[in-house]
Scaffold this motif. Structure first.
Motif, short mmCIF file in Angstrom:
data_model
loop_
_atom_site.label_atom_id
_atom_site.label_comp_id
_atom_site.label_asym_id
_atom_site.label_seq_id
_atom_site.Cartn_x
_atom_site.Cartn_y
_atom_site.Cartn_z
N THR A 133 0.91 -1.19 0.06
CA THR A 133 -0.15 -0.07 -0.05
C THR A 133 0.77 1.21 -0.05
O THR A 133 0.80 2.04 -0.92
N GLU A 134 1.61 1.31 1.05
CA GLU A 134 2.71 2.52 1.09
C GLU A 134 3.52 2.74 -0.01
O GLU A 134 3.92 3.61 -0.57
N LYS A 137 1.86 3.80 -3.01
CA LYS A 137 1.72 5.36 -2.98
C LYS A 137 2.74 6.25 -3.50
O LYS A 137 2.49 7.34 -4.20
N LYS A 138 3.86 5.65 -3.20
CA LYS A 138 5.15 6.40 -3.70
C LYS A 138 5.75 5.99 -4.89
O LYS A 138 7.07 6.30 -5.18
#
Length: 416
Positions: A133-134, A137-138
């Motif tokens: 997920t993180e 996002k990046k």
């Protein structure tokens, strides 16, 4: 610079007036001195590579060994943020280590009796889901790393609950030392072991929005092993009752076991693609001669068979000449013409700090030979476990990766 100097010399020959000759000669001398100064600059001023990089793997392995990056949600989030700020684009988080999964696993729960590594920092969380997920996002590519492969700690629940799965030497002993640790190995030739490993892999592919999955030499077997009753019986069945050689390095015995592992690799590749076509199959082995001779992992053949879509060759060498020689082998160059081939570089170990200058030099040697990129082992030694200040090392990585580039994905148009 050379062309400009030659032009100046010719211009001097054409001009006859002494004053002009003297002035132009001074210009030539000055430019030559300038060139000398530029070429003598520290390597860290040159590591951005002279060629324009459209794509480049800029990866790092995240492990739970000698590292706590995975054990706390905010720490993990901040670490991914820092990697993104320094223009890394790929992470390889360990998901199978020490006889446990590092994510909640129904498959592991049934076979091992525990669905998650018992480390307190992993409880009540899904570490892999957080990274996906993180990371996404990046803009980070997330490729889970199946680090332990067929290996397990000798005192693990897996080894205790499935003793019939363990393989041995010809004298019946099973323990293989890895540093100070006692390891045992599951027999990669048993159908029940193969099914368990494949089920773990497919579980990850189905349940997480991953970009790929990675294996290494531990997807093979130490060549001294393979003398368990099941494997010997299988060999005899295929050799008219003849037993395997007592010499574990016997070429025919090595080849037979390596071929069996290759067959399983093909089966796993097919299962991955059946569940998610765009899931990359990545392999991060040692150089071919070591992988084949010591771990029965014939990655050169896997690559020729189309079973590898990303190769990250681990070349953890201090000697620069040895490091460079490993980049030049024919099987490495052959793979480069088919798939993205990157180089794994050692950033340090818990008790072994690698100077930043060595890292920069090795990155440049990799770029000089047009490899697809680099990945560092391992996160904690990028700047936390080092004798050099963290700020200095982060600044150096910023120089190595000054701008963002995309991950070299074979499935979305990468070309050699």
């Amino acid at each position: 610079m050379k062309r400009f100097v030659k032009w100046c010399v010719k211009f001097l020959e054409w001009k006859s007036r002494p004053s002009i000759k003297r002035r132009l000669f001074a210009v030539v001398v000055s430019l030559s001195m300038l060139a000398t100064v530029i070429l003598s600059l520290p390597l860290n001023a040159q590591t951005t590579s002279s060629r324009s990089l459209a794509t480049e793997l800029r990866g790092v392995w995240l492990t739970n060994i000698d590292s706590n990056v995975l054990f706390e949600r905010d720490r993990l989030k901040n670490s991914l943020q820092r990697l993104d700020e320094l223009n890394f684009n790929t992470v390889y988080p360990a998901v199978w280590n020490w006889g446990y999964t590092l994510y909640p696993s129904k498959v592991a729960g049934k076979v091992i009796g525990r669905s998650l590594d018992p480390t307190p920092g992993l409880q009540g969380r899904d570490m892999l889901k957080e990274i996906v997920t993180e990371g996404h996002k990046k803009g980070l590519t997330v490729i889970p790393w199946f680090e332990f492969g067929f290996m397990a700690p000798a005192d693990s629940l897996l080894a205790k609950n499935r003793p019939q799965w363990l393989t041995s030497r010809s004298d019946g002993t099973k323990i293989v030392k890895e540093g100070t640790h006692n390891r045992v190995w599951l027999s990669p030739f048993r159908p029940d072991v193969q099914q368990f490993i494949q089920d773990l892999i497919v579980e990850i592919v189905r349940n997480y929005d991953i970009d790929g999955i990675q294996f290494d030499d531990h997807f093979g077997l130490p060549s001294e092993l393979g003398y368990d009753a099941y494997t010997v019986a299988l060999y005899k069945k295929e050799h008219r009752g003849k037993a395997p050689s007592k010499n574990p390095k016997d070429p025919e015995w090595v080849r037979w076991r390596a071929n069996k592992i290759t067959e399983f690799m093909k089966r796993v590749f097919t299962a991955i693609k059946a569940n998610k076509k765009d899931c990359l199959v990545s392999v991060a082995p040692n150089p071919q001669r070591f992988s084949y001779e010591f771990f029965l992992a014939d990655w050169q053949r896997w690559e020729r068979m189309g079973l590898i879509e990303e190769l990250v060759l681990q070349i953890y060498r201090n000697d620069l000449n040895v490091f460079v020689s490993e980049l030049e082998y024919p099987e490495v160059k052959a793979a480069q013409s088919h798939i993205p081939v990157s180089i794994g570089i050692l950033a340090g170990l818990k008790n072994r700090s690698i100077p930043m200058e060595q890292i920069q030099t090795q990155v440049q040697k990799v770029r000089d030979r047009n490899f697809a990129g680099v990945s560092f082992f391992f996160y904690e030694t990028l700047w936390n476990l080092s004798q050099e200040p963290a700020s200095k090392r982060q600044s150096a990585f910023q120089q190595i990766f000054p701008t963002r580039v995309t991950y070299p994905n074979l499935l979305t148009g990468w070309k050699p």
